[in-house]
Design a protein around this motif. Structure first.
Motif, PDB file in Angstrom:
ATOM      1  N   GLN A   1      34.928  30.229 -14.804  1.00 39.78           N
ATOM      2  CA  GLN A   1      34.343  29.203 -15.564  1.00 39.78           C
ATOM      3  C   GLN A   1      32.993  29.293 -16.176  1.00 39.78           C
ATOM      4  O   GLN A   1      32.872  28.499 -17.243  1.00 39.78           O
ATOM      5  N   TRP A   2      32.172  29.584 -15.252  1.00 42.25           N
ATOM      6  CA  TRP A   2      30.718  29.383 -15.807  1.00 42.25           C
ATOM      7  C   TRP A   2      30.520  30.296 -16.805  1.00 42.25           C
ATOM      8  O   TRP A   2      29.655  30.135 -17.547  1.00 42.25           O
ATOM      9  N   LEU A   3      31.209  31.475 -16.725  1.00 41.11           N
ATOM     10  CA  LEU A   3      30.991  32.424 -17.489  1.00 41.11           C
ATOM     11  C   LEU A   3      31.685  31.852 -19.165  1.00 41.11           C
ATOM     12  O   LEU A   3      30.823  32.162 -20.121  1.00 41.11           O
ATOM     13  N   GLU A   4      32.699  31.156 -18.978  1.00 42.87           N
ATOM     14  CA  GLU A   4      33.079  30.708 -20.271  1.00 42.87           C
ATOM     15  C   GLU A   4      32.104  29.677 -20.919  1.00 42.87           C
ATOM     16  O   GLU A   4      32.010  29.655 -22.083  1.00 42.87           O
ATOM     17  N   LYS A   5      31.644  28.890 -19.627  1.00 47.04           N
ATOM     18  CA  LYS A   5      30.561  27.932 -20.493  1.00 47.04           C
ATOM     19  C   LYS A   5      29.489  28.711 -21.020  1.00 47.04           C
ATOM     20  O   LYS A   5      28.921  28.312 -22.206  1.00 47.04           O
TER      21      LYS A   5
END
Length: 557
Positions: free
Chosen positions: A164-168
């Protein structure tokens, strides 16, 4: 776990069925009888390439069908993603046609081999000498450490949060790139808006200006026609109004005598009044019409600006041009919103990174804490399995950046011989060494990691006696938590079985075929004794077989 296997027209197998119970299943048999053929059949189920040479009867199709219980493997999402019917009892079938074509089915739904391989990798862990095993994979090695540390679910949660952090991060990069590209766009939009704001167009303005310009351009003609009409109505001799007035008075004289004349007299009076009003309006408008070259030039300049902007924005009316202006204003506001979005998302990303860093550090500490004991137990068991000089080490390398499992990259290092330096197991462990290392490590994490059905072939190569006995006990312990299937030549390993199958050859009509049968207790004694000595076995071998089975029974209790 695998429940049932049915093989038809494959290699030396004409027809064969075998049921696999929970626990430890041992398969033994005559040399060359076809024990490994069963693994070949399972290989077809697991998506390996099919070969027409494998057909027992070249004119019939080969069918291999396996039933699995898959309830504990959390595969519902996989089945949904590939539009497969999900049931805890899963039937996988592979067909090889005489034409050379191959087909695969999961619960009677056709699938391609890639889907088949992905699914069966979660169901069967097949260990054969010189195969590429998952023990080679550093990702699997880390899973084992996480299982021992009790951090498997914590690592899964970290991975989801990391993704999720990577997506952000990706969204942030996209917004920044968009902002960078938008600077030129903003300049263009501001320039276009400045043009439109400076023009200050109003709804209906174009029609009014075009009409006024037409009047100015034709002022002389308009004045001439209006004046001529006025004169015709009032001043020419005779004028139209003069003659109409005479007619009005004449009708008035006879209207006292004739009702029809009276009506016409009234109507003529209305016409006379309307013409007098028209004459007055003609005079007034004629006096107002004047050619103003400065006003005409100003209007033409205004219209030229309007037409240029309409052409530039590909519209045809002032109203459409004003809509373009509103749209450009909205776009420009969006760019300012973009900056706010970037600022907010940057704060989110930094906060999330700090939280991930904290979690990664906690994961690393827990992993490091279990490694020394794990290394010691692995070496202890390897020494018991006739590898007295084996050394084993778990190397944890800290990565400079966060990864899906934290900062740690785990790699198993191994050395089987004295004086040899520790190296990654992929490069230094032989087939037999790797099989024993796999058995040892997986037995230590068996209760903590959801391993699929484990199948071992030739894991006992080169060992016998007490070492084989200890290997059998390790396999037995491993089978307490997982279904284990072992093809073995070792009587000590065979004695540990919950179910013991015997593979043999049978000749009918000058054709040799492979058969298999489940051994009862007496038949097991005979088979194990034959493995200890010869066939038929000696009385001493029979007694030794009974002792092995009794020892295995006591150990299992």
């Amino acid at each position: 776990m695998i429940r049932h296997l049915k093989v038809s027209n494959y290699a030396l197998i004409q027809e064969l069925e075998i049921a696999f119970p929970e626990g430890l299943t041992i398969i033994t048999g005559e040399t060359g009888a076809g024990k490994s053929i069963l693994l070949g059949a399972l290989g077809l189920i697991m998506g390996e390439r099919a070969d027409l040479k494998a057909l027992y009867d070249p004119d019939r199709k080969c069918i291999v069908e396996a039933t699995f219980h898959i309830g504990k493997y959390r595969l519902q999402e996989f089945f949904d993603a590939h539009e497969l019917d999900y049931d805890e009892e899963c039937i996988i079938r592979r067909e090889l046609l005489p034409s050379g074509k191959s087909r695969a089915f999961v619960n009677d739904t056709p699938v391609n081999l890639q889907v088949l391989r992905t699914l069966t990798q979660a169901l069967v862990d097949m260990h054969q000498q010189f195969d590429t095993l998952d023990m080679h994979e550093v990702s699997f090695q880390l899973r084992m450490i996480d299982a021992l540390a009790g951090t498997r679910h914590q690592t899964d949660a970290f991975r989801r949060r990391y993704e999720q952090w990577l997506e952000k991060m990706q969204t942030l990069d996209q917004l920044k790139a968009r902002k960078a590209r938008s600077e030129q766009e903003q300049e263009l939009i501001r320039f276009q808006l400045d043009e439109l704001f400076e023009a200050r167009f109003e709804p209906g303005e174009q029609e009014r200006l075009e009409e006024e310009l037409r009047r100015l351009e034709h002022a002389e003609e308009i004045k001439r026609v209006l004046s001529a009409a006025f004169l015709a109505l009032t001043e020419q001799d005779p004028s139209l109004l003069g003659r109409l007035t005479e007619l009005y008075h004449a009708l008035g004289q006879i209207s006292r005598y004739d009702a029809g004349a009276a009506a016409l007299h009234q109507r003529l009076d209305s016409i006379r009044i309307e013409l007098e009003d028209i004459a007055g309006e003609l005079e007034r408008q004629a006096e107002q019409v004047e050619f103003d070259p400065e006003r005409a030039a100003a209007i033409q300049e205004r219209l030229d600006t309007l037409y240029r902007l309409q052409q530039k924005h590909r519209v045809t009316t002032v109203e459409e041009l004003l809509e373009v202006q509103r749209r450009l204003e909205t776009q420009l506001e969006g760019f300012s919103d973009l900056g706010s979005q970037i600022e907010a998302l940057e704060a989110e990303v930094q906060a999330e990174q700090a939280a991930l860093h904290e979690q990664a550090e906690a994961l690393s500490q827990k992993r490091q804490a279990v490694i020394p004991e794990f290394e010691g137990k692995v070496m202890e068991l390897l020494h018991l399995l006739a590898m007295p000089h084996a050394r084993f080490q778990v190397e944890v390398a800290r990565q400079p950046r966060l990864g899906p499992t934290g900062y740690d990259e785990v790699q198993f290092l191994f050395s089987a011989n004295p004086g040899s330096r520790l190296m990654p197991i992929k490069g230094v462990a032989s087939g037999g060494e790797l099989s024993r290392l796999t058995l040892v490590t997986k037995s230590l994490v068996a209760s903590a990691i959801p391993l699929p059905t484990l199948i071992f072939d030739e894991i006992d190569t080169g060992i016998s006696g007490g070492v084989a006995l200890r290997m059998g006990e390790i396999l037995r312990k491993l089978s307490n938590d997982h279904q284990v299937i072992v093809i073995t030549h070792s009587p000590q390993v065979a004695a540990q079985a919950d179910a013991h199958y015997f593979v043999y050859k049978e000749v009918q009509d000058n054709r040799t075929s492979t058969r298999i049968r489940l051994l009862d207790n007496n038949a097991r004694i005979e088979a194990i004794a034959a493995m200890l000595s010869e066939s038929p076995p000696t009385p001493a071998a029979l007694q030794n077989a009974r002792e092995l089975l009794e020892r295995a029974r006591r150990v299992s209790e």
